[in-house]
Design a protein around this motif. Structure first.
Motif, mmCIF file in Angstrom:
data_model
loop_
_atom_site.group_PDB
_atom_site.id
_atom_site.type_symbol
_atom_site.label_atom_id
_atom_site.label_comp_id
_atom_site.label_asym_id
_atom_site.label_seq_id
_atom_site.Cartn_x
_atom_site.Cartn_y
_atom_site.Cartn_z
ATOM 1 N N THR A 74 0.833 -1.209 0.000
ATOM 2 C CA THR A 74 0.000 0.000 0.000
ATOM 3 C C THR A 74 0.863 1.254 0.000
ATOM 4 O O THR A 74 0.451 2.312 -0.500
ATOM 5 C CB THR A 74 -0.941 0.009 1.221
ATOM 6 O OG1 THR A 74 -1.661 -1.231 1.267
ATOM 7 C CG2 THR A 74 -1.941 1.160 1.137
ATOM 8 N N ILE A 198 -12.840 -3.755 -4.068
ATOM 9 C CA ILE A 198 -12.157 -3.952 -2.778
ATOM 10 C C ILE A 198 -13.129 -4.467 -1.722
ATOM 11 O O ILE A 198 -12.833 -5.429 -0.992
ATOM 12 C CB ILE A 198 -11.506 -2.631 -2.309
ATOM 13 C CG1 ILE A 198 -10.303 -2.288 -3.196
ATOM 14 C CG2 ILE A 198 -11.054 -2.741 -0.854
ATOM 15 C CD1 ILE A 198 -9.714 -0.921 -2.912
ATOM 16 N N VAL A 201 -14.056 -8.161 -2.439
ATOM 17 C CA VAL A 201 -12.985 -9.126 -2.172
ATOM 18 C C VAL A 201 -12.806 -9.329 -0.665
ATOM 19 O O VAL A 201 -12.683 -10.468 -0.186
ATOM 20 C CB VAL A 201 -11.666 -8.654 -2.815
ATOM 21 C CG1 VAL A 201 -10.494 -9.512 -2.338
ATOM 22 C CG2 VAL A 201 -11.769 -8.722 -4.335
ATOM 23 N N LEU A 202 -12.783 -8.242 0.084
ATOM 24 C CA LEU A 202 -12.638 -8.362 1.538
ATOM 25 C C LEU A 202 -13.813 -9.107 2.148
ATOM 26 O O LEU A 202 -13.647 -9.931 3.052
ATOM 27 C CB LEU A 202 -12.496 -6.973 2.164
ATOM 28 C CG LEU A 202 -11.204 -6.218 1.853
ATOM 29 C CD1 LEU A 202 -11.196 -4.861 2.546
ATOM 30 C CD2 LEU A 202 -9.982 -7.027 2.284
ATOM 31 N N GLY A 290 -5.857 2.058 -3.573
ATOM 32 C CA GLY A 290 -6.798 0.938 -3.573
ATOM 33 C C GLY A 290 -6.254 -0.284 -4.274
ATOM 34 O O GLY A 290 -6.420 -1.423 -3.801
ATOM 35 N N SER A 291 -5.572 -0.091 -5.404
ATOM 36 C CA SER A 291 -5.034 -1.226 -6.161
ATOM 37 C C SER A 291 -3.979 -1.989 -5.368
ATOM 38 O O SER A 291 -4.013 -3.229 -5.273
ATOM 39 C CB SER A 291 -4.427 -0.731 -7.486
ATOM 40 O OG SER A 291 -5.411 -0.168 -8.317
ATOM 41 N N LEU A 294 -5.476 -3.724 -2.296
ATOM 42 C CA LEU A 294 -6.134 -4.964 -2.694
ATOM 43 C C LEU A 294 -5.107 -6.043 -3.005
ATOM 44 O O LEU A 294 -5.251 -7.202 -2.602
ATOM 45 C CB LEU A 294 -7.013 -4.700 -3.917
ATOM 46 C CG LEU A 294 -7.819 -5.879 -4.468
ATOM 47 C CD1 LEU A 294 -8.775 -6.411 -3.415
ATOM 48 C CD2 LEU A 294 -8.587 -5.447 -5.715
ATOM 49 N N LEU A 327 -9.486 -12.137 -7.956
ATOM 50 C CA LEU A 327 -10.790 -11.557 -8.298
ATOM 51 C C LEU A 327 -11.728 -12.551 -8.969
ATOM 52 O O LEU A 327 -12.841 -12.188 -9.367
ATOM 53 C CB LEU A 327 -10.579 -10.371 -9.253
ATOM 54 C CG LEU A 327 -9.662 -9.257 -8.737
ATOM 55 C CD1 LEU A 327 -9.271 -8.325 -9.875
ATOM 56 C CD2 LEU A 327 -10.330 -8.481 -7.625
#
Length: 514
Positions: A74, A198, A201-202, A290-291, A294, A327
């Motif tokens: 991050t 995001i 996925v979480l 964010g990318s 993730l 994903l």
């Protein structure tokens, strides 16, 4: 499948419609290349952000570095937002717009020619740009292959051709304004899509806290962790120095990339710079942050699904499949949104790259050097022909890309930013920069990158970071040791920053003498 196809068809229709709407702005060279230097703050900011972040980031970098560094990846997104967006706009934005307008420079090579009085610098810079934008373009295509195969089950070649044709059509029709208007639409899709993905996925891994707990329980016998428990959920991850190199390459690199810097050339006003700074930084926080955030959860997937066994028995990671695997269990509606998101990110970057390359080759390489008599009509024709040529060439290379996405981007960014960042930055601020220092930096940045491809002294990320930082040291040293430019010419160039004005001063009584 029907829902995914509908989303794609609507997306394609909007892109073509924007190109058609923008066609009236592309009737002159200045309009085709820079939109008449009249682009507002929000459009400029989104154009900068969408050119910055493509499938290379979302699929290639987020997957590879999320797998290697865990949640600490991050920090790459944070660096992209602060250094690559905020500081880039603050330090380069206004001065680039003012000086390039004063010099009547529409491209980065033209800036080098007029700032340092050397036509040879312009021609050399244009060749460097044309050559090293190609691997970056190939990496943009490559980022879509696994995702499209997973979502639609269609071969990679059809995905590449579809994206290439669509991008070519709207760039040819509307030039720069078509790209920035589409960048705005694509940027909105990216902002909404990344947040939704995001959260999904979480949620699929039991929520944020549960996902972090799973990361922290990954065994520490992996060589990269060096026995550090919970390395992939730690603050700086298992390899802080490796992480730092990635931050430098992906953040500082934007300061020397022609397709990024050229966005500042087209800014409309002083207010647009201030607003664009805020908007582009926010965009980078959401998209890049964010990318990589993730990607930090990549270790939650089964390693067997993203690796293969070499003939000698060693394990080879397939980093470009990491994000598609992470994903793969999204609901259909979100998978459709994800496909459009990655398509948006890739097409915005691709359009910026082909426009930069075609304008550089036309205005800086061919015009005045090999084609002495190029009127407005011939220049526009040449620009459009080279857009097609560059897209075709990049498609051919993308059919058989030589290595992982991250390595392709590292080679491109390392050579371009290594060659251009330091002379461009110092050239905006310091009067004593010499043409010889530019030549030295060109040779150093490109030379280090090319030599490293064969010698493998460093990985491509480290080589790119060293090229950029080395140039920042090299340029001032060489400038102090080599002949200076004529002071009068330099003063005239820098006169654009200061305007003499007449003002009235209030008359005061003389002081009384004792």
């Amino acid at each position: 499948m029907i829902l995914k196809i509908i989303l794609l068809v609507v997306f394609f229709a909007v892109m073509i419609a924007v190109g058609w709407y923008s066609r009236h702005t592309a009737k002159t060279v200045d309009g085709f290349v820079l939109g008449g230097r009249s682009v507002g703050p929000w459009i400029s900011a989104f154009a900068y952000g969408t050119s910055y972040f493509s499938a290379v980031v979302f699929i290639g970098y987020a997957g590879q570095f999320g797998w290697r560094y865990g949640l600490a990846s991050t920090w790459i997104g944070v660096g992209n937002a602060i250094i690559g967006s905020l500081l880039a706009w603050v330090i380069l934005g206004r001065r680039t717009r003012v000086m390039t307008k004063h010099l009547n420079a529409a491209t980065m090579p033209a800036f080098f020619e007029k700032r340092f009085g050397s036509k040879e610098l312009k021609i050399t810079a244009s060749v460097i740009i044309f050559i090293f934008l190609i691997p970056y373009t190939a990496s943009v295509y490559n980022g879509l292959s696994n995702l499209f195969n997973m979502a639609f089950g269609i071969p990679y070649i059809y995905c590449v051709l579809m994206m290439a044709v669509l991008t070519c059509v709207y760039v040819l029709m509307g030039g720069y304004m078509a790209t920035v208007y589409n960048d705005f639409v694509q940027g909105i899709i990216m902002l909404v899509g990344i947040v939704a993905v995001i959260l999904a996925v979480l949620n699929g891994h039991g929520g944020f806290m549960e996902a972090v707990r799973k990361l922290s329980e990954i065994p520490s016998d992996n060589p990269i962790t060096m026995g550090q428990p919970g390395a992939f959920a730690s603050f700086f991850g298992p390899d802080p120095m490796g992480l730092l190199y990635v931050v430098i390459l992906t953040s500082l690199g934007t300061w020397g990339l022609p397709q990024m810097v050229q966005k500042f050339y087209a800014i409309k006003s002083e207010k647009a710079v201030a607003t664009g700074t805020i908007v582009s930084t926010f965009f980078a926080v959401v998209i890049a942050g964010g990318s990589y955030f993730l990607g930090g959860f990549a270790r939650l997937i089964d390693a067997a699904n993203v690796s293969t066994v070499n003939p000698d028995g060693s394990i080879k990671m397939l980093y470009d499949t990491v994000m598609p695997q992470l994903l793969s269990k999204l609901p259909d509606i979100l998978m459709g949104v994800l496909v459009v998101l990655v398509m948006s990110a890739s097409m915005s970057t691709l359009s910026s790259l082909v426009l930069t390359s075609s304008s550089t080759m036309t205005l800086d390489f061919l015009k005045g050097s090999f084609m002495k008599d190029m009127n407005e009509k011939k220049q526009l024709l040449c620009l459009r022909v080279l857009v097609i040529f560059f897209i075709v060439l990049s498609v051919v290379i993308a059919m058989d890309p030589p290595t992982f996405i991250a390595q392709l981007m590292g080679i491109s960014w390392g050579a371009l930013a290594g060659a251009f960042l330091a002379p461009f930055l110092y050239g905006l601020y310091w009067k004593k920069v010499t043409p010889a220092s530019c030549w030295a930096c060109f040779a150093f940045g490109v030379g280090l990158t090319v030599i490293n491809i064969y010698t493998k002294w460093f990985n491509s990320i480290q080589a790119g970071a060293f090229a950029m930082l080395g140039g920042l040291i090299l340029v001032p040293i060489v400038s102090l040791l080599t002949p200076k430019m004529e002071a009068k010419n330099v003063d005239d160039i820098f006169s654009c920053y200061d305007v003499e004005v007449e003002t009235k001063a209030r008359n005061i009584l003389p002081e009384q003498k004792d």
